[in-house]
Design a protein around this motif. Structure first.
Motif, PDB file in Angstrom:
ATOM      1  N   LEU A  70     114.329  59.498   4.340  1.00 53.87           N
ATOM      2  CA  LEU A  70     114.696  58.403   3.436  1.00 53.87           C
ATOM      3  C   LEU A  70     115.926  57.645   3.913  1.00 53.87           C
ATOM      4  O   LEU A  70     115.986  56.419   3.793  1.00 53.87           O
ATOM      5  CB  LEU A  70     114.922  58.945   2.025  1.00 53.87           C
ATOM      6  N   ARG A  75     117.146  53.417   3.896  1.00 51.77           N
ATOM      7  CA  ARG A  75     118.505  52.887   3.706  1.00 51.77           C
ATOM      8  C   ARG A  75     119.023  52.218   4.979  1.00 51.77           C
ATOM      9  O   ARG A  75     119.520  51.096   4.943  1.00 51.77           O
ATOM     10  CB  ARG A  75     119.441  53.998   3.252  1.00 51.77           C
ATOM     11  N   SER A 139     105.863  64.116  -4.450  1.00 53.89           N
ATOM     12  CA  SER A 139     107.004  64.193  -5.377  1.00 53.89           C
ATOM     13  C   SER A 139     107.669  62.848  -5.641  1.00 53.89           C
ATOM     14  O   SER A 139     108.697  62.790  -6.323  1.00 53.89           O
ATOM     15  CB  SER A 139     108.044  65.174  -4.817  1.00 53.89           C
ATOM     16  N   GLU A 140     107.091  61.749  -5.147  1.00 52.22           N
ATOM     17  CA  GLU A 140     107.743  60.448  -5.271  1.00 52.22           C
ATOM     18  C   GLU A 140     108.047  60.055  -6.709  1.00 52.22           C
ATOM     19  O   GLU A 140     109.086  59.425  -6.994  1.00 52.22           O
ATOM     20  CB  GLU A 140     106.866  59.361  -4.621  1.00 52.22           C
ATOM     21  N   ASN A 142     109.139  61.662  -8.995  1.00 51.69           N
ATOM     22  CA  ASN A 142     110.359  62.294  -9.498  1.00 51.69           C
ATOM     23  C   ASN A 142     111.611  61.482  -9.225  1.00 51.69           C
ATOM     24  O   ASN A 142     112.654  61.742  -9.833  1.00 51.69           O
ATOM     25  CB  ASN A 142     110.506  63.700  -8.902  1.00 51.69           C
ATOM     26  N   TRP A 143     111.564  60.545  -8.281  1.00 52.08           N
ATOM     27  CA  TRP A 143     112.721  59.662  -8.106  1.00 52.08           C
ATOM     28  C   TRP A 143     112.354  58.199  -8.289  1.00 52.08           C
ATOM     29  O   TRP A 143     112.964  57.294  -7.748  1.00 52.08           O
ATOM     30  CB  TRP A 143     113.455  59.901  -6.782  1.00 52.08           C
ATOM     31  N   GLY A 144     111.330  57.977  -9.111  1.00 54.35           N
ATOM     32  CA  GLY A 144     111.069  56.639  -9.610  1.00 54.35           C
ATOM     33  C   GLY A 144     110.274  55.724  -8.711  1.00 54.35           C
ATOM     34  O   GLY A 144     110.331  54.503  -8.874  1.00 54.35           O
ATOM     35  N   GLY A 171     104.196  65.331  -9.868  1.00 54.82           N
ATOM     36  CA  GLY A 171     105.032  65.716  -8.741  1.00 54.82           C
ATOM     37  C   GLY A 171     105.053  67.212  -8.497  1.00 54.82           C
ATOM     38  O   GLY A 171     105.811  67.701  -7.644  1.00 54.82           O
TER      39      GLY A 171
END
Length: 278
Positions: A70, A75, A139-140, A142-144, A171
């Protein structure tokens, strides 16, 4: 043929099998830009490599692949949109387009964590064998975010609506046994048997006529999106193409072994191949 060296992938060749080993164990083999560029080159090289009869993708350490890195992919990539575009292209190219249509058999040997974006190359492979204690997850949520790229699409090729939605929307992770039960992988085996079982499958495939294998995987994958009339025409043309391209003359040799030599019985294993090194 000497193998190239890569920063994030180890390539090993043995007895017709090329092992592409994702090699960022300290990051659970998460895919960063360099890994995408390296794997694009690895898959491209293996396509035309006469030593490669079967391609196996696995991971170093206790992970197959933990998905996208990520920090580096998103980023850091946001700071350089043009570079991010190049990385995104390489990512989709090797993880799906090139791997899904790879001309030789492919096996995902899932030895540990397999999350998010790692689902695409696993599903693109013709076969997947998992360690029973491998851990899978979408699991995506889970962080929106959602399972992006092609993950949400390719998961529908192998999971039922109920199983796919459950794991994408909760997730919740699951192990290799559950993955086999849901048919995400062909089967799961104890971790200490994983490599042996993968080699066993690879050797079984290498006994087959390579042109028939290539045509069979192409046909099976493509006819799923055709209606019956289209599939009938396509399969007839594909069958004719094999006879033209096959340097082993597998069809003629199979008929000869069955009718004339009486050395081959369909359904009881592959016919004896000739000119294996051609």
């Amino acid at each position: 043929m000497a193998t190239k060296e890569y920063k994030t992938v180890l390539v090993e060749k043995e007895d017709g099998i090329t092992w592409a080993i994702l090699n960022r164990p300290e990051k659970r083999n998460a895919m960063n830009p360099q890994l995408h560029f390296d794997m694009y080159d690895v898959v491209t090289e293996a396509e035309g490599d006469p030593e490669t009869q079967v391609l196996v993708i696995t991971g170093a350490g206790n992970s197959w692949c933990a998905g996208m890195d990520l920090k580096e992919f998103f980023r850091e990539g946001d700071k350089n949109p043009e570079f991010q575009r190049q990385v995104a292209w390489a990512s989709q190219e090797w993880r799906w387009r090139k791997l899904f249509t790879f001309p030789k058999p492919t096996i995902a040997m899932v030895n540990g964590f397999c999350f998010g974006g790692a689902f695409s190359p696993m599903i693109a492979c013709d076969f997947a064998i998992a360690s029973e204690d491998a851990l899978f997850g979408l699991s995506e949520v889970n962080w929106g975010i959602l399972p992006g790229g092609l993950v949400s699409r390719v998961v529908t090729d192998v999971l039922s609506l109920r199983d796919g939605l459950y794991h994408a929307m909760t997730g919740d992770p699951f192990d290799g046994r559950k993955a086999a039960e849901m048919r995400l992988v062909n089967y799961a085996v104890p971790a200490d048997q994983l490599r042996d079982e993968t080699v066993k499958l690879a050797k079984k495939l290498m006994e087959k006529n390579p042109w028939a294998l290539r045509a069979t995987k192409q046909a099976y994958k493509l006819v799923r999106g055709m209606d019956y009339s289209q599939a009938e025409d396509y399969l007839a043309a594909k069958g004719a193409q094999i006879k033209i391209q096959d340097r082993e003359s597998g069809y003629d040799e199979g008929i000869k072994q069955f009718i004339d030599d009486k050395t081959y019985k369909p359904g009881l294993g592959p016919m004896a191949r000739v000119n294996k090194d051609s």
